[in-house]
Structure formats: structure tokens, C-alpha cells
Design a protein around this motif. Structure first.
Motif, PDB file in Angstrom:
ATOM      1  N   PHE B  33     -35.952  51.991 -45.294  1.00 30.10           N
ATOM      2  CA  PHE B  33     -34.783  52.853 -45.456  1.00 30.10           C
ATOM      3  C   PHE B  33     -34.797  53.987 -44.435  1.00 30.10           C
ATOM      4  O   PHE B  33     -33.837  54.219 -43.737  1.00 30.10           O
ATOM      5  N   CYS B  34     -35.927  54.692 -44.342  1.00 24.92           N
ATOM      6  CA  CYS B  34     -35.914  55.948 -43.584  1.00 24.92           C
ATOM      7  C   CYS B  34     -36.155  55.732 -42.103  1.00 24.92           C
ATOM      8  O   CYS B  34     -35.775  56.549 -41.291  1.00 24.92           O
ATOM      9  N   TRP B  35     -36.789  54.636 -41.717  1.00 18.61           N
ATOM     10  CA  TRP B  35     -37.069  54.418 -40.306  1.00 18.61           C
ATOM     11  C   TRP B  35     -35.801  54.009 -39.563  1.00 18.61           C
ATOM     12  O   TRP B  35     -34.997  53.223 -40.069  1.00 18.61           O
ATOM     13  N   ASN B  44     -40.823  58.629 -45.552  1.00 21.90           N
ATOM     14  CA  ASN B  44     -40.686  59.148 -46.906  1.00 21.90           C
ATOM     15  C   ASN B  44     -40.185  58.120 -47.911  1.00 21.90           C
ATOM     16  O   ASN B  44     -40.185  58.372 -49.096  1.00 21.90           O
ATOM     17  N   CYS B  45     -39.746  56.958 -47.475  1.00 19.56           N
ATOM     18  CA  CYS B  45     -39.164  56.034 -48.447  1.00 19.56           C
ATOM     19  C   CYS B  45     -40.188  55.037 -48.973  1.00 19.56           C
ATOM     20  O   CYS B  45     -40.024  54.468 -50.036  1.00 19.56           O
ATOM     21  N   ARG B  46     -41.257  54.809 -48.209  1.00 17.58           N
ATOM     22  CA  ARG B  46     -42.370  53.947 -48.620  1.00 17.58           C
ATOM     23  C   ARG B  46     -41.959  52.492 -48.880  1.00 17.58           C
ATOM     24  O   ARG B  46     -42.605  51.800 -49.653  1.00 17.58           O
ATOM     25  N   MET B  47     -40.868  52.110 -48.307  1.00 25.93           N
ATOM     26  CA  MET B  47     -40.428  50.727 -48.479  1.00 25.93           C
ATOM     27  C   MET B  47     -41.146  49.826 -47.486  1.00 25.93           C
ATOM     28  O   MET B  47     -41.202  48.625 -47.676  1.00 25.93           O
ATOM     29  N   CYS B  48     -41.687  50.412 -46.430  1.00 29.52           N
ATOM     30  CA  CYS B  48     -42.192  49.592 -45.321  1.00 29.52           C
ATOM     31  C   CYS B  48     -43.688  49.339 -45.444  1.00 29.52           C
ATOM     32  O   CYS B  48     -44.323  48.979 -44.466  1.00 29.52           O
ATOM     33  N   LEU B  49     -44.261  49.565 -46.630  1.00 29.80           N
ATOM     34  CA  LEU B  49     -45.703  49.400 -46.768  1.00 29.80           C
ATOM     35  C   LEU B  49     -46.154  47.987 -46.405  1.00 29.80           C
ATOM     36  O   LEU B  49     -45.521  47.004 -46.787  1.00 29.80           O
TER      37      LEU B  49
HETATM   38  S1  FES Z   1     -39.420  53.128 -43.431  1.00 30.84           S
HETATM   39 FE1  FES Z   1     -39.424  54.717 -44.918  1.00 30.84          FE
HETATM   40  S2  FES Z   1     -41.579  55.016 -45.159  1.00 30.84           S
HETATM   41 FE2  FES Z   1     -41.527  53.630 -43.540  1.00 30.84          FE
END
Ligand code: FES
Ligand code: SF4
Ligand code: SF4
Ligand code: SF4
Lengths: 176, 509
Positions: B33-35, B44-49
């Protein structure tokens, strides 16, 4: 894949036609006399005096349901228009102005048209609707009309049609 | 250079590249989301773990720099479970008003829910959700819904880093955090619609596009923004002959991932004030006629003017092909020696994208003519003086405006206008011939940097509009004059060697 249709083998008796024709006529006459003088197992109904009860899931004319405050339940999401294989639904979406009591709903159908002549009664629009705003539980058939445009139903007409029990509302179980 | 392995495939990337970017280069899409490739990393969204061998915990791939010998797995049960958990968390207070939301169909929440979550909410009741602002007007073009926001801060970073106008800020904490406009400000910089474009969800949406069309109905055709001389690469989104918006098309060498607001809204050039049938007469006498009648009238009018008093007006709004066809027609068939140029009047420029010349193809007109065309002002002067009495003009906009210019144009005894829409030039003309809009014809623009960029046709011409070369061929036949081209292919072949340079990198769709 091509294949061969095998014709039934006929013997001489059948091949000569006349006896078989007489036998067929006999079947017809047997049914005739049985129904005129005896047991009546005809399937014909004397419509419209006699009517067959419709199954509860019969898909009749559409209706648009209302919220408790009378506003359309529909939010003009266009899911039904997208799902409709006959492309007979046309919606123009609009926005409630900020001072409107329903401003929190944001979106509503300014126009909503269904061409009941093109509709194939598949019910996909009802399935697609996330708001329980369109239903086909009216139990009605399209009426005979004098001109085709009379069967292109418009928003307010659709909103005024009730289900078989006379309801025009639906509840949104998720939230009001 | 750093060499790493992602999902069993080796890749070598430059030092400082993040794992998510390296994966993207391999065609592996790590959900995020945030990248954003053009913005700083917020993580900050932690979706890309993702799982990295020899590291005990999952790592955010948007922040993790690629290192030599790194072995990354993007699709293990552990990673999938992390994504599902993230989606549950993000959707906890989400209002799920997709039927009302304009982002539905191009929403990352919807896409990732279908891919990684697919579970009903475990929240005990609707009432338990944190309620926030809805329908907050942020600026002239953008509207905000705080309940849908995932607080990725892409919009904040876009304003601060790309536009360098930090007008959006984060306020409150935890569940209650939301985006706000800085006190005393509105989101009114020239790139405000890009905040809606970078927003991965339906929190920021365009007030112009709002509720106009569901995105899944839209067809996208690559195009070049017709809004100014920068020539940003874009997609035109359209449905059933109507245009709805322009979207940026990535070109790292030119517009990167952006368009200005005027560019996004430039689709209106296709929709508004269209000329759809040939017309004769000025002002109240104007009436639509058949092509035959319009062309006959144009020919009669042009014949009356002697060669030396004829002129042609090229248009910086139109493609090289259309301008070359008109120049060739005017020079070879009409014997014109005076060429002028029109276009929209100049506007604001900045050092990000916007160019002061609000026409996409002024440089192209110059190349097609092989000389510098004269300004429209001079045509007005000479028409007023009576030394030019007839003209064929391309384009709707008049580069000079005001009563004097209008009166000067009205002095012309024969003005044949070829234009896609109404405007000062067609209004002053005796004959108006409809041509396709920028979306209805294929062509080439040359931008202010001298890069030639081709674009394909998106829709078929509206109403009775005819492609300019076609229309000129018919007019030449009426005039019994020969033309140096016969088909669109001839025109393309003639235009290609005159273009300043081969197509700009990334420019070809
Ligand atoms: S894309 Fe949002 S934390 Fe990596
Ligand atoms: S019943 Fe089927 S054909 Fe009729 S309107 Fe609904 S989706 Fe369309
Ligand atoms: S009837 Fe239902 S599916 Fe159709 S637009 Fe309205 S809310 Fe959407
Ligand atoms: S408004 Fe959109 S871009 Fe901005 S923080 Fe919220 S979700 Fe992200």
C-alpha cells in the motif's frame, strides 16, 4: 465430431404405414373419450379464471426497494447493470447535496431504467445487488402494452411496485 | 551491484535497490500500500512483508535493501498468513461501502482481500467500528473519506516530496488517525488530482470523475496529454465514445508517474463543445449541412480569392499528420505561401511538468512546415488591411483574442475552418468542417524538448467528423486540384522523415 444417426429398423407391418396410423388414431381417441366422459387428467387450465400457484422463487417484474424513509435502497453501484447479460439496465448515478438529510448515503440513482422487453428474467441483477435494492419478487408478468416504450420501466415506477405481500421496503441487515 | 535470489530466481540490481523493486523487475508483484516507486519509503503498511533466509522475522521488502547472497521468499505460508492478518487489521474499521465508493474496481483493498484474506470480519458489531469524517472536501478537485483511509501517507509524501507543497498532514493517533489539510490551506496545488491517483484505496477521489462511470466499464488507450508542450505520457479512459479521465502512464524520462490537474482534465477537449456535422454561415445564420454542400461552398469561396491573398492557419493543438496534410494541401493545391499558426493561449509553467505553451505540438508544426509559421496576430492585421482575403484554418482555438482579433477574422471573405470543436476560429468561419478530436485520430506530437511521440486512435470520430487528410482530399477534388497524398499511409510516410528525432525513449505506447 460427425456421427451417424441410426434409423430404427422397421418390419413389413410397420413399413406399410396404414395399420400404424390406425393404431396412432386409436391412442388419440382413447384419450379423447377418457377425458370427455371419464376421468379428467387434462393439464390445461382455464386461465385467467384458474391460476396455477407460482413457486416462491418465481422471477417476475423487477421492483426497486425503499428504505424506511422512502428513499431508494439502491446506491447506484451499477453491479446489476454490470451483471445483466441482456444489457437492459441503465443507471445514472448522482450525489445527495451536502444539506440533504440523506447526505451520509452520498450516492443514489438519479435515473434507473429497466427495459423489461429485453430482460431475459435471469435474476442475475438480484444476485449482484449488494444492497438488496432490486428484487424480482413481485409475482407480475409484463403487461400487454400498446407501444414498446411503455415496457421500459423508470425509477419511480420501479420503486412503487410491491412484492406479492404488498411490501415496498427492505431492511439492510448490515446497517441502516 | 548486488546479486540476490527471489523465489528461486537470481537477479542483479544496483546498490541501494530495495527488495520490492528488485522483485518488480523480475515481474513478481509483492502486495503493498505505502510503497510507490517515485516516493520515499515509509514502511508503515506492513503489507509487503517477506521471508528472508537467516533472518528470524519477516522483513518489509519496501525498506529492505538488496544485499549480496540474500535469499527471499515472497509466497510462503508464513508470508501469506502475515498478509491475511494485515488485511484483517486494515479492514477492521473499514466501512465496506464499496457500492458507493468510486475506487471499487481499482482498489488495492478489494484486490488484496480477494487474493489473501477472503474471511468475514471477526468484529463483534458494526457499532464497534471507529467512525470518522466522510465526504471532506479537500480542494477544488479532491474529496476525502477518512473511514476508507489506510494511512499509508502516500498522498502526504506526494505533496511534500514531488510538489514540494506539504499541504496534507497526518492528524490524531492510532485508530483515530486521519489525513487533513494543513490549517488555513486547501489542497489546491496544480497536481492535486495525483493525490487521488496515488491513493491505493477510495479515501481520496476525484470530484470530477466521482460517480460518472464505474472503472470496470472504462477502456484505456495510451495517449499523449494534449494539455501542454511537455507531452506527458498518459492513458485515456473512455467508454462508449465519452472520455472520462486521463491517467499518468509511466515514463521515467519525461513525466515519471505524474500528470498535472489540467492534464487529467484535458479529456474534456474530446467531450465538450464538439462540432459533429459540417456547417455553413456565421452567427445566427449558422446551419448544419451535408458534406457535399459544405465542400462545394468551401471550394466556391476559396476560388474567388486570388492565390496571393490566400493563407493557411496551422494548429499547435493538432498532430503532425494533420498539420502536414494541411500544409501540403495549401502549398500544392491552393498555392498558398503564407502560413500562420494558432493554438491555445499561454498559461502557467512550473519546474515539475507544466509548460507555459498550452499546446502539445508547436515544435511539430515547425518541423512539418520546415519553417517558422507566422503568428495569428499578423493574419488578423493583414485581414484587417485587406491583403489576405481567404484562409483555411485548422483548430478551434484562436491564439489572439479580443474584439479587434474577432473583427479582423470577420473581414476575411473566405474562412474555411477544420476543427473538432467550437471556438473563436470556427465561429468566425464561413464553412466549418468537423475533424476528429485528439482521441479520435492517431498521430504524432513533438514536445518542447523536441521529442516526437506517437499515439494511437482511441475512438472512432464522433458524428460526421472526417480525418483531416480525407477531408482535404475531398476538398481538393471539389477544387479540381491535385494533392501530394492519397491515404493516411502517405501522410505518415511523409511525416516520419520530418520528425526531429526518433521517438523519445518510453514514448512509444
Ligand atoms: S509497502 Fe507498506 S510497509 Fe512496505
Ligand atoms: S433479470 Fe437478468 S436480464 Fe433481466 S434485468 Fe436482471 S440481469 Fe438483466
Ligand atoms: S439495484 Fe443494487 S446492484 Fe443495482 S445499482 Fe442499485 S444497489 Fe447497485
Ligand atoms: S488518503 Fe489514501 S494515500 Fe492518503 S494516507 Fe489515506 S489511503 Fe493513503
Amino acid at each position: 465430431m460427425p456421427y451417424v444417426v441410426r434409423r430404427p429398423d422397421r418390419n413389413l407391418w410397420e413399413q406399410s404405414y396404414v395399420p400404424e396410423t390406425v393404431r396412432g388414431l386409436g391412442v388419440t381417441l382413447r384419450h379423447f373419450f377418457r377425458n370427455v366422459f371419464g376421468r379428467r387428467d387434462t393439464v390445461t387450465l382455464l386461465y385467467p379464471e384458474q391460476r396455477r400457484p407460482y413457486p416462491p422463487r418465481f422471477r417476475g417484474l423487477h421492483r426497486l426497494t425503499q428504505r424506511d424513509d422512502g428513499a431508494p435502497r439502491c446506491t447506484a453501484c451499477l453491479c446489476c447493470q454490470t451483471a445483466c447479460p441482456a444489457e437492459c439496465i441503465h443507471i445514472v448515478a448522482g450525489e445527495y447535496p451536502p444539506e440533504h438529510p440523506l447526505a451520509h448515503v452520498e450516492k443514489y440513482p438519479v435515473e434507473f431504467w429497466i427495459d423489461e422487453l429485453r430482460c431475459v428474467s435471469c435474476g442475475l441483477c438480484v444476485e449482484a445487488c449488494p444492497c438488496d435494492a432490486i428484487r424480482m419478487d413481485t409475482g407480475l408478468h409484463p403487461r400487454p402494452v400498446e407501444a414498446r416504450p411503455h415496457l421500459i420501466y423508470e425509477r419511480n415506477l420501479l420503486l412503487s411496485i410491491s412484492d406479492t405481500a404488498g411490501n415496498v421496503h427492505t431492511a439492510n441487515p448490515r446497517k441502516k | 551491484m548486488r546479486k540476490l535470489t527471489i523465489d528461486g530466481r537470481e537477479i542483479e540490481v544496483a546498490e541501494g535497490t530495495t527488495v520490492i523493486a528488485a522483485a518488480r523487475a523480475l515481474g513478481i508483484d509483492i502486495p503493498h500500500f505505502c510503497w510507490h516507486p517515485e516516493l520515499s519509503v515509509a514502511a508503515n503498511c506492513r503489507m509487503c512483508l517477506v521471508e528472508v533466509e537467516k533472518q528470524p522475522k519477516l522483513q518489509p521488502s519496501c525498506q529492505l535493501e538488496a544485499a549480496d547472497g540474500m535469499v527471499v521468499h515472497t509466497d510462503t505460508p508464513k508470508v501469506r498468513e502475515a498478509r491475511r492478518a494485515m488485511m484483517e487489521y486494515l479492514l477492521l474499521n473499514h466501512p465496506v461501502d464499496c457500492p458507493i465508493c468510486d475506487q471499487a474496481g481499482e482498489c488495492k483493498l478489494q484486490d488484496y482481500y480477494m487474493l489473501y484474506d477472503l474471511k468475514a470480519s471477526r468484529l463483534w458489531s458494526e457499532e464497534g467500528k471507529v467512525r470518522k469524517r466522510k465526504r471532506a472536501i479537500f480542494g477544488p478537485h479532491v474529496i476525502y473519506d477518512a473511514e476508507r483511509c489506510v494511512m499509508c501517507t502516500r498522498c502526504v509524501r506526494f505533496c511534500a516530496e514531488v510538489v514540494r507543497d506539504p499541504v496534507l498532514i497526518e492528524v490524531h493517533r492510532g485508530d483515530h488517525s486521519e489525513i487533513a489539510v494543513a490549517p488555513g490551506r486547501t489542497l489546491d496545488h496544480a497536481y492535486s488530482l495525483m493525490t487521488a491517483h496515488v491513493c491505493p484505496v477510495g479515501a481520496l477521489t476525484s470530484r470530477d470523475f466521482r460517480f460518472q462511470c464505474r472503472v470496470w466499464f472504462l477502456a484505456s488507450t495510451p495517449t499523449i496529454c494534449p494539455g501542454c508542450a511537455t507531452g506527458c505520457n498518459a492513458f485515456l479512459d473512455h467508454h462508449r465514445g465519452e472520455a472520462f479521465r486521463l491517467r499518468p502512464r509511466e515514463n521515467p524520462a519525461l513525466n515519471r508517474s505524474w500528470l498535472c490537474d489540467d492534464g487529467v482534465l484535458a479529456f474534456r477537449l474530446h467531450n465538450d463543445h464538439r462540432l459533429t456535422a459540417p456547417e455553413l454561415g456565421r452567427g445566427d445564420d449558422a446551419r448544419p449541412v451535408a458534406w457535399d454542400e459544405a465542400l462545394a461552398e468551401a471550394a466556391t469561396l476559396l476560388r474567388k480569392v486570388p492565390k496571393t491573398q490566400r493563407a493557411a492557419v496551422l494548429s499547435a493543438e493538432h498532430s503532425c499528420e494533420e498539420n502536414w496534410a494541411l500544409a501540403a494541401f495549401a502549398r500544392e493545391a491552393l498555392g498558398v505561401e503564407r502560413f500562420f499558426v494558432t493554438g491555445r493561449t499561454a498559461g502557467t509553467a512550473d519546474d515539475l511538468l507544466r509548460h507555459a505553451d498550452k499546446n502539445p505540438n508547436r515544435a511539430g508544426v515547425r518541423s512539418m512546415l520546415g519553417a517558422e509559421p507566422e503568428p495569428l496576430e499578423r493574419l488578423v492585421d493583414e485581414a484587417t488591411a485587406g491583403s489576405i482575403r481567404g484562409a483555411v484554418a485548422l483548430g478551434a482555438a484562436a491564439a489572439t483574442q479580443g474584439p479587434a482579433a474577432a473583427a479582423g477574422l470577420l473581414r476575411l471573405e473566405a474562412l474555411v475552418s477544420i476543427a473538432p470543436r467550437r471556438g473563436p476560429l470556427p465561429e468566425a468561419a464561413h464553412v466549418r468542417l468537423p475533424s476528429p478530436s485528439f482521441a479520435e485520430t492517431a498521430g504524432t506530437y513533438v514536445n518542447a524538448r523536441g521529442q516526437a511521440q506517437e499515439f494511437p486512435q482511441a475512438m472512432s470520430p464522433r458524428g460526421e467528423a472526417l480525418e483531416v487528410p480525407d477531408l482535404l482530399a475531398r476538398l481538393a477534388r471539389r477544387l479540381d486540384l491535385g494533392l501530394p497524398f492519397r491515404s493516411a499511409a502517405d501522410v505518415r510516410a511523409a511525416v516520419a522523415p520530418r520528425l526531429p528525432r526518433p521517438a523519445a525513449e518510453g514514448g512509444a505506447p
